[in-house]
Design a protein around this motif. Structure first.
Motif, PDB file in Angstrom:
ATOM      1  N   LEU A 196      17.604  34.818  32.683  1.00 14.44           N
ATOM      2  CA  LEU A 196      18.401  34.931  33.145  1.00 14.44           C
ATOM      3  C   LEU A 196      20.418  34.378  32.382  1.00 14.44           C
ATOM      4  O   LEU A 196      20.410  33.328  32.906  1.00 14.44           O
ATOM      5  CB  LEU A 196      19.343  35.128  34.390  1.00 14.44           C
ATOM      6  N   ALA A 197      21.699  35.500  32.421  1.00 13.85           N
ATOM      7  CA  ALA A 197      22.645  34.594  32.040  1.00 13.85           C
ATOM      8  C   ALA A 197      23.750  34.239  32.915  1.00 13.85           C
ATOM      9  O   ALA A 197      24.129  33.210  33.053  1.00 13.85           O
ATOM     10  CB  ALA A 197      23.293  35.543  30.875  1.00 13.85           C
ATOM     11  N   CYS A 198      23.672  35.247  34.102  1.00 17.94           N
ATOM     12  CA  CYS A 198      24.515  34.787  35.007  1.00 17.94           C
ATOM     13  C   CYS A 198      24.568  35.447  36.542  1.00 17.94           C
ATOM     14  O   CYS A 198      23.856  36.536  35.888  1.00 17.94           O
ATOM     15  CB  CYS A 198      26.411  35.549  34.821  1.00 17.94           C
ATOM     16  N   LEU A 199      24.530  34.936  37.744  1.00 16.89           N
ATOM     17  CA  LEU A 199      24.687  35.185  38.468  1.00 16.89           C
ATOM     18  C   LEU A 199      26.120  36.017  39.291  1.00 16.89           C
ATOM     19  O   LEU A 199      27.006  34.920  38.635  1.00 16.89           O
ATOM     20  CB  LEU A 199      24.345  33.639  40.420  1.00 16.89           C
ATOM     21  N   ALA A 200      25.682  36.579  40.076  1.00 12.15           N
ATOM     22  CA  ALA A 200      26.564  37.302  40.409  1.00 12.15           C
ATOM     23  C   ALA A 200      27.600  37.127  41.600  1.00 12.15           C
ATOM     24  O   ALA A 200      27.082  36.046  42.128  1.00 12.15           O
ATOM     25  CB  ALA A 200      26.565  39.082  40.973  1.00 12.15           C
ATOM     26  N   GLY A 201      28.549  36.633  40.747  1.00  6.08           N
ATOM     27  CA  GLY A 201      29.695  35.482  41.771  1.00  6.08           C
ATOM     28  C   GLY A 201      29.992  36.085  42.885  1.00  6.08           C
ATOM     29  O   GLY A 201      29.795  35.267  43.738  1.00  6.08           O
ATOM     30  N   GLY A 202      29.533  37.589  43.344  1.00  9.10           N
ATOM     31  CA  GLY A 202      29.957  37.476  44.921  1.00  9.10           C
ATOM     32  C   GLY A 202      27.595  38.066  45.683  1.00  9.10           C
ATOM     33  O   GLY A 202      27.834  38.274  46.884  1.00  9.10           O
ATOM     34  N   ALA A 203      27.235  37.721  44.994  1.00  8.90           N
ATOM     35  CA  ALA A 203      25.824  37.783  45.157  1.00  8.90           C
ATOM     36  C   ALA A 203      24.768  36.597  44.760  1.00  8.90           C
ATOM     37  O   ALA A 203      23.817  37.312  44.075  1.00  8.90           O
ATOM     38  CB  ALA A 203      25.340  38.996  45.169  1.00  8.90           C
ATOM     39  N   GLN A 204      24.922  35.256  44.674  1.00  8.32           N
ATOM     40  CA  GLN A 204      23.756  34.509  44.707  1.00  8.32           C
ATOM     41  C   GLN A 204      23.646  34.087  45.833  1.00  8.32           C
ATOM     42  O   GLN A 204      23.919  32.810  46.247  1.00  8.32           O
ATOM     43  CB  GLN A 204      24.518  33.467  43.853  1.00  8.32           C
TER      44      GLN A 204
END
Length: 476
Positions: A196-204
């Motif tokens: 995965l490239a990125c965890l969503a900043g508002g839901a990690q």
């Protein structure tokens, strides 16, 4: 140069071709009902308009009440944020905690670290959910995320951030479509690849063990702390999973200027991450999936898209000077490929999230811009315009279509400038900016912002955390 310019199109087609395989290749078979003690960290700076409703929604999640606590880290707010949080603490005793930072303004990562340090010292939390103060978690979202932590190999889980305004403006409809494409679709493909490239900043959601393994804190050296956490988790040998059916609603910018500010921060963060992790790109023998060729191509096809567009235009014009017939044939091939990819990606995206599809289908069609659609049409019908023009006009039109992939980026900047145009008391920008965005395209707008990030990083601009203003539209 033209072939290099076509690489992002081919990679985009490849990535979305992986999406259907998510039916078979996903983490669900390793998931199970699991309810660890979850501490929710909510960073808040002057979020009085939204944080109260966010807390109300959190305590009503379909999750055991005795296994969920909300910690609001108040970043020296100067509005009524402290009062709102304390009132919720009295309303939900033992479930809502107010943590005050007297020195604020250092950015989200510093605020989060203040809370993480306290949580890890307490020892109660088995998992930590990092979110934004304005987002709204659907009732079943958290339990859908925690079930993946039943697998001890999983270090972190993220959700689908969807644009949630009840009456979205034109720009938020574009954002809504973009989020389905970039998250609900693209992250399914990344699940298939296993990286995965990125965890969503508002839901990690992090397991406690993972947070401690990545240093017990969030990175503060870049503007992409969520991406750094994602990379460090996977480099440490733990999986990161995207849960598409855990839906989190967020409020997004309605104005081009606000969107530019938000995305410039994200784009600069990606530049910083690319430089920081330069040792892993295309080295699968050292970094397995994160260093794999598929993931590297996907990352750089987005990161270098503005440069690829520039190369394509320069290459086509150069070929036209040497051999106009060859240039015309390559132009047709490239744009026919782009048109096919555009239709495939649009159709796939609109089906993945029917709710967003119904709201954003016009913006989905116009995503590359109406001018780009006209350029695509000339690839299908080469003589569509040239037969109507004199020789000099034909030459100018051909050169314009060859150069459009580059010209669209400064043209997109005009949309940002036009937003504030006034003629006397008449706010011309209110209709001029949307007209330009539809003509030039939302995709070129994002590319222009990425190019701006290149420039800012080259100049060494300060890492300033520009907060996106929220009004609570999602809550209404």
């Amino acid at each position: 140069m033209v072939i290099i310019g076509a690489i992002p199109v081919v990679v985009g087609l490849y990535q979305f071709a992986l999406v259907p395989f998510h039916v078979w290749r996903n983490h669900n078979k390793h998931a199970a009902p699991y309810f660890p003690r979850v501490a929710v960290i909510v960073p808040a700076w002057n979020e009085g308009a939204v944080v109260g409703t966010s807390i109300d929604r959190l305590v009503r999640l379909e999750y055991p009440a005795d296994r969920l606590r909300v910690y609001v880290v108040d970043d020296a707010s100067t509005d009524d944020t402290p009062d709102v949080v304390r009132e919720r603490g009295r309303r939900y005793p033992g479930r809502v905690v107010h943590l005050r930072r007297e020195k604020g303004g250092e950015g989200k990562a510093h605020t989060l670290n203040h809370g993480i340090r306290i949580l890890l010292d307490e020892g109660w939390a088995q998992a930590v959910l990092i979110m934004d103060a304005d987002v709204i978690y659907q009732p079943d979202s958290l339990r859908k995320m925690t079930r993946h932590l039943a697998d001890p190999e999983v270090g972190a889980v993220t959700a689908f951030i969807a644009e949630g305004s009840p009456r979205p403006a034109y720009l938020t409809r574009y954002v809504g479509y973009e989020y389905v494409a970039a998250q609900a679709a693209a992250r399914r493909a990344q699940n298939v690849l296993g990286v995965l490239a990125c965890l969503a900043g508002g839901a990690q959601l992090h397991s406690r063990e993972n947070l401690e393994a990545i240093g017990g804190r969030i990175d503060t050296t870049t503007l992409a702390e969520d991406t750094v956490s994602t990379f460090l988790t996977q480099l440490g040998g733990r999986k990161v999973v995207f849960e598409p059916y855990a839906v989190v609603l967020a409020e997004e910018p309605e104005a081009v200027g606000a969107l530019w500010k938000q995305r410039l921060r994200w784009a600069r963060g990606n530049v910083q991450v690319t430089r920081r992790f330069r040792h892993l790109w295309f080295r699968p023998w050292k970094h397995r999936l994160l260093g794999g060729f598929s993931f590297g191509l996907i990352w750089f096809s987005v990161f270098l898209l503005p440069l690829c567009m520039l190369l394509s235009s320069v290459g086509l014009i150069g070929l036209w000077l040497i051999d106009s017939g060859l240039a015309a044939r390559l132009f047709a091939v490239i744009w026919l490929l782009a048109a096919g990819t555009y239709l495939f990606i649009t159709a796939m995206t609109l089906q993945i999230d029917p709710r967003s599809g119904r709201r954003t289908w016009r913006e989905a069609v116009a995503f590359p811009g109406l001018i780009s659609l006209l350029v695509m049409l000339t690839a299908f019908v080469p003589n569509l315009m040239t037969d109507l023009l004199p020789d000099i006009g034909e030459t100018i039109f051909v050169l314009f279509t060859y150069a459009w992939l580059t010209l669209c980026m400064p043209a997109a900047w005009l949309a940002k400038w036009a937003e504030n145009v006034r003629v006397g008391r008449l706010e011309v920008g209110r209709w001029l900016a949307p007209t330009l965005v539809y003509l030039i395209g939302y995709g070129p707008l994002l590319c222009a912002i990425t190019f701006d990030a290149y420039v800012k990083e080259f100049k060494g601009a300060a890492n300033v955390w520009d907060k996106t203003e929220k009004t609570g539209r999602v809550m209404s």
